[in-house]
Enzyme design. Structure first.
Site, PDB file in Angstrom:
ATOM      1  N   CYS A 195      64.956  28.121  67.946  1.00  0.00           N
ATOM      2  CA  CYS A 195      65.065  27.305  69.166  1.00  0.00           C
ATOM      3  C   CYS A 195      65.685  25.932  68.865  1.00  0.00           C
ATOM      4  CB  CYS A 195      63.703  27.189  69.845  1.00  0.00           C
ATOM      5  SG  CYS A 195      63.850  26.653  71.552  1.00  0.00           S
ATOM      6  N   HIS A 253      62.472  33.087  70.766  1.00  0.00           N
ATOM      7  CA  HIS A 253      61.216  32.883  70.040  1.00  0.00           C
ATOM      8  C   HIS A 253      60.676  34.179  69.451  1.00  0.00           C
ATOM      9  CE1 HIS A 253      60.538  28.643  71.085  1.00  0.00           C
ATOM     10  NE2 HIS A 253      61.289  28.954  72.124  1.00  0.00           N
ATOM     11  N   GLU A 286      58.428  34.447  67.387  1.00  0.00           N
ATOM     12  CA  GLU A 286      56.965  34.344  67.253  1.00  0.00           C
ATOM     13  C   GLU A 286      56.281  34.640  68.587  1.00  0.00           C
ATOM     14  OE1 GLU A 286      58.962  31.933  67.809  1.00  0.00           O
ATOM     15  OE2 GLU A 286      58.022  30.359  69.004  1.00  0.00           O
TER      16      GLU A 286
END
Lengths: 479, 373
Positions: B254, B339, B341
């Site tokens: 990001c 993202h 994650e």
């Protein structure tokens, strides 16, 4: 991966007569498939025993056979038409079972017909409860503890081991026909008897009771490039114990955090891969223990299902149409989103509204049937509504049932004379009029937690209903 | 629950009304919308939303409450959470408090009863807008004056607001660490650290003021984290990356992805209304596979600003065809705009953390020359 060039004609199996558990939703999915395949230049050969359907209109398929859905008839059609492929995943359980028999009897192989959208192995793995349970074990997913029984003695031993109540599930049936919950040995004997008769392989599963757990469903699609997406999550307002077809269901799921939802999503995709749903739609049902969040896989349908129709209408994602296109070789990223027209179908729909489905019952016409909801489906129809809030969608759905009711409370048509004792019975034992009973209970001042204890509905839903009743009171109390 | 009426004014002059479901405060910020159906707690605690008001397009928010287990950082970062219907009666076995109570604990404002559909359409048509939320006792003209004073997102370095004041270390819970990773905290989400520790990495989290001497010689790799605001003015980190390039494996997410791009000499620009969702399809170009990704960014790299003999585009967004990931052809460095994650969102892309660990392993075994080929 573009369309396969070797598939020029496709045999499509319809779902046959309208029965409880299998109704017009499969006419819808079959019709969508006819159109989608024709759009791709395929010759569509349709077999359905029910002429009162849209899909059998002469303009839809290239060749339409109104014939009994039996191996013998299908064999004759196959010998005459010599289709390149057979697509069995859009005609409900009837079509899937029939395709399985055709494959097992060697008819498909003898005539060079390829089964697309599913394979014999994947259908068997998904539908045979023992094979499914083993498959779940192998990918580390929990299912309810259970034993297979082929006769009454085995069923009794299993029930003793698991304890009462226990659930009886016949293998290979539609709408859970012949299944039920046994609270004692007498009930077990009668349910197992009908279960063995209804199962095409005379097999029932005796399963630990997860009555009262929360029930969820995910609708998914997968393509032959292994792209997998969740189209819609659905939460049942009625707890485990009431068949999904008889449950009030809500999309998207309301009471799952993202952490829990993603666990469920990962599990569902892993199940599609393990069972081998190569292309098309599928749904996976889960139960969640409300106390500790324990997640159990209930079952998976390797085909377009009743819930797919709901998910399609709830999200605007045409599951049946795309399932047909994926079966002849397309991948999700090659198909365009029907709503945006410029982004690919390989995405997960997001919605800014809530969808509520409420089943419609007609026990007056089936006087021999006990008006109690259980694991065999009894509803004869349903209404679906969309609203910006749960309360709005819920009220609209009640109106849409055409039972001359105008919402939860509000219309003054709820019975006032029922005794508290009867009321409690009806809350604990869900029947077709449970919504009316809920209104009365909340109007009489039963607390949310008392209603939750009696109904095993999630407190979230009971709070929402409580707000509606409170709101109605502000009207009736106004002179 | 508080029921005081409130007003929301946007910089294009459009007016909305609603109610506070937290203590009433005046708040200003950039208004963006997020289309995730679940994950409001992760959104609220994501440092990348610093300085922003977030409109949740899903109408019912708060249904499953809040649990400390799902925080993405130690506090709530966004200015205002805007909902159609806040649900105070939450239900979930993990929940410990309501969303409204949680926001109040963190002095974040929540408003409900807002026509979020109209609001979202306005943002989609006009792009992100600045806005102000205040009790309805404030007149609209006064609110318009306040909007004029809000700085634009472009040119704002917000990382000092969210970075850790001092370095700290997170280690794997059940094993000795295999790799040591230096994490540059531009607003790191807890799940990035979780993904690394789960793979046997210890994480030393550094403030954005870290120097190259803190890192070189002691670590196996560098993680460039997510974060808020415009990447361009985050000069200290851009400079740090330039000194680390080629000397250690680097993985950016990001804001970290944008900073890596800038450090290589590329350019970035602000998107019209950004990507704030958990359903964006991204194609991994090497395999053709599509991942459903979690996204939260207002800025984007300009893929034409660096030559393709230096840079390999690895991922693209299938909705608007913006670049979503690249790797450097000579240095052991790669990054993605989305993202992996998740939190909130799908877990389709966690393989990128495996790729990072593999890169560190190769780098350790064979040295830099053999990593990139």
């Amino acid at each position: 991966m573009p369309k396969r060039k070797d598939i020029k004609s496709v045999l499509l199996i319809g779902s046959g007569p309208i029965v409880i558990g299998q109704a017009c939703e499969f006419d819808y999915s079959g019709t969508q498939a006819c159109k989608a395949l024709k759009e791709e230049g395929c010759r569509v050969i349709l077999v359905n025993s029910n002429p009162a359907t849209i899909m059998t209109d002469p303009s839809l398929a290239d060749a339409t056979y109104i014939e009994p859905l039996t191996v013998e008839c299908l064999t004759q059609v196959i010998q005459k038409e010599k289709p390149d492929a057979i697509l069995p995943t859009l005609g409900g359980q009837t079509a899937l079972n029939l395709a399985m028999k055709l494959a097992q009897s060697g008819v498909l192989q003898a005539n060079g017909v390829e089964m697309i959208g599913a394979t014999l192995e994947s259908i068997q793995k998904a539908e045979d409860r023992r094979a499914f349970k083993l498959a779940m074990d192998s990918i580390g997913l929990a299912s309810a503890r259970s034993h297979i029984a082929y006769n009454l003695e085995e069923a009794k031993r299993a029930a003793l081991n698991l304890g009462y109540p226990c659930v009886v599930r016949p293998s290979f049936t539609l709408g859970g026909t012949g299944g039920g919950i046994a609270y004692n040995q007498d009930e077990l004997e009668s349910i197992v008897g009908s279960g063995l008769r209804n199962s095409i392989i005379s097999e029932v599963l005796i399963e630990e009771s997860i009555l009262g757990w929360k029930e969820f469903e995910l609708e998914l699609m997968r393509d032959r490039n292994d792209n997998a997406v969740v189209i819609c999550s659905i939460e049942n307002m009625d707890p485990m114990g009431v068949h999904t077809g008889d449950s009030i269901t809500v999309a998207p799921a309301q009471t799952l955090s993202d952490v829990e939802y993603q666990v469920m999503r990962n599990a569902a995709i892993a199940i599609l891969r393990e069972i081998g749903v190569e292309t098309g739609g599928a749904n996976v049902q889960f139960a969640v223990n409300p106390v500790d969040g324990r997640l159990i896989v209930i079952e998976m349908n390797p085909r377009v299902s009743r819930s797919s129709a709901l998910a399609s209408k709830a999200t605007g994602f045409p599951i049946a149409k795309f399932a047909a296109k994926l079966s002849i070789g397309y991948t999700l990223d090659e198909l365009m989103n029907d709503i945006t027209k410029k982004t690919p179908a390989c995405f997960e729909p997001s919605i800014d509204y809530c969808v509520v489905k409420i089943p419609r019952f007609n026990f007056d016409k089936f006087p021999q049937t006990s008006p109690v909801l259980g694991t065999a489906m009894k509803s004869v129809g349903e209404a679906m509504a969309i609203g910006r809030t749960f309360k709005e969608a819920f009220q609209k759905a009640i109106r849409s049932l055409e039972t001359k009711r105008f919402g939860f409370g509000f219309d003054g048509k709820d019975p006032s004379l029922i005794s508290d004792e009867d009321l409690r019975y009806h809350l604990i034992t869900p029947g077709p009029d449970r919504l009316t009973m809920l209104v009365v209970a909340l109007q009489r001042g039963m607390s949310v937690s008392e209603v939750v204890d009696a109904t095993k509905m999630d407190p979230w839903f009971v709070h929402q209903l409580h707000q509606l009743v409170q709101f109605a009171l502000t009207f009736t109390n106004t002179p | 629950m508080n029921n005081l009426p409130c007003r929301l004014l946007l910089s294009d002059g459009s007016r909305f009304e609603g109610f506070f479901f937290t203590s009433p405060h005046v708040r200003t910020g950039e208004v963006v919308f997020n289309t995730a159906l679940t994950g409001y707690q992760e959104v609220v605690t994501d440092p990348s939303y610093t300085g922003q008001m977030v409109v949740m397009t899903y109408p019912m928010i708060g249904s499953y409450g809040v649990t400390p287990l799902d925080n993405e950082s130690s506090k709530a970062h966004l200015r205002v959470l805007i909902c159609k219907e806040y649900i105070p009666f939450y239900s979930n076995w993990r929940a410990t408090q309501s969303l409204g109570e949680f926001l109040d604990d963190h002095q974040v404002v929540g408003i409900t009863g807002v026509d979020t559909r109209t609001l979202t359409r306005r943002l989609r048509d006009h792009g992100s807008l600045n806005g102000v939320v205040a009790p309805a006792t404030h007149d609209w003209d006064r609110l318009a004056d306040m909007i004029g004073a809000i700085p634009t997102m472009v040119g704002q370095n917000l990382t000092p607001l969210v970075t850790t004041p001092t370095p700290y270390r997170v280690v794997p819970s059940n094993a000795l660490p295999t790799y040591r990773v230096a994490v540059i905290d531009t607003g790191v989400k807890r799940h990035i650290l979780n993904e690394l520790t789960q793979r046997g990495c210890s994480c030393d989290v550094f403030p954005v003021t870290a120097s190259v001497h803190d890192i070189l010689g002691q670590f196996d790799g560098v993680m460039l984290a997510n974060g808020p605001g415009d990447p361009e003015p985050v000069e200290s980190v851009i400079h740090l990356i330039q000194q680390l390039l080629g000397k250690l494996p680097i993985f950016g997410i990001c804001l970290g992805h944008q900073l890596l791009w800038l450090a290589l000499g590329g350019q970035t620009y602000k998107l019209k209304f950004g990507h704030h969702a958990v359903n964006h399809p991204v194609r991994q170009l090497a395999t053709g596979r599509v991942e459903i990704t979690s996204q939260n960014h207002g800025f984007c790299i300009d893929i034409d600003s660096l030559p393709s003999d230096q840079i390999e585009l690895t991922h693209i967004n299938l909705n608007d065809h913006t670049p979503e990931g690249f790797r450097h052809r000579r240095y052991p460095a790669f990054s993605v705009q989305y993202h992996p994650e998740s939190a909130p969102g799908p877990h389709d892309s966690t393989y990128l953390f495996d790729d990072f660990v593999n890169m560190m392993q190769q780098f350790r075994m064979k040295g830099f020359a053999n990593v990139v080929s």
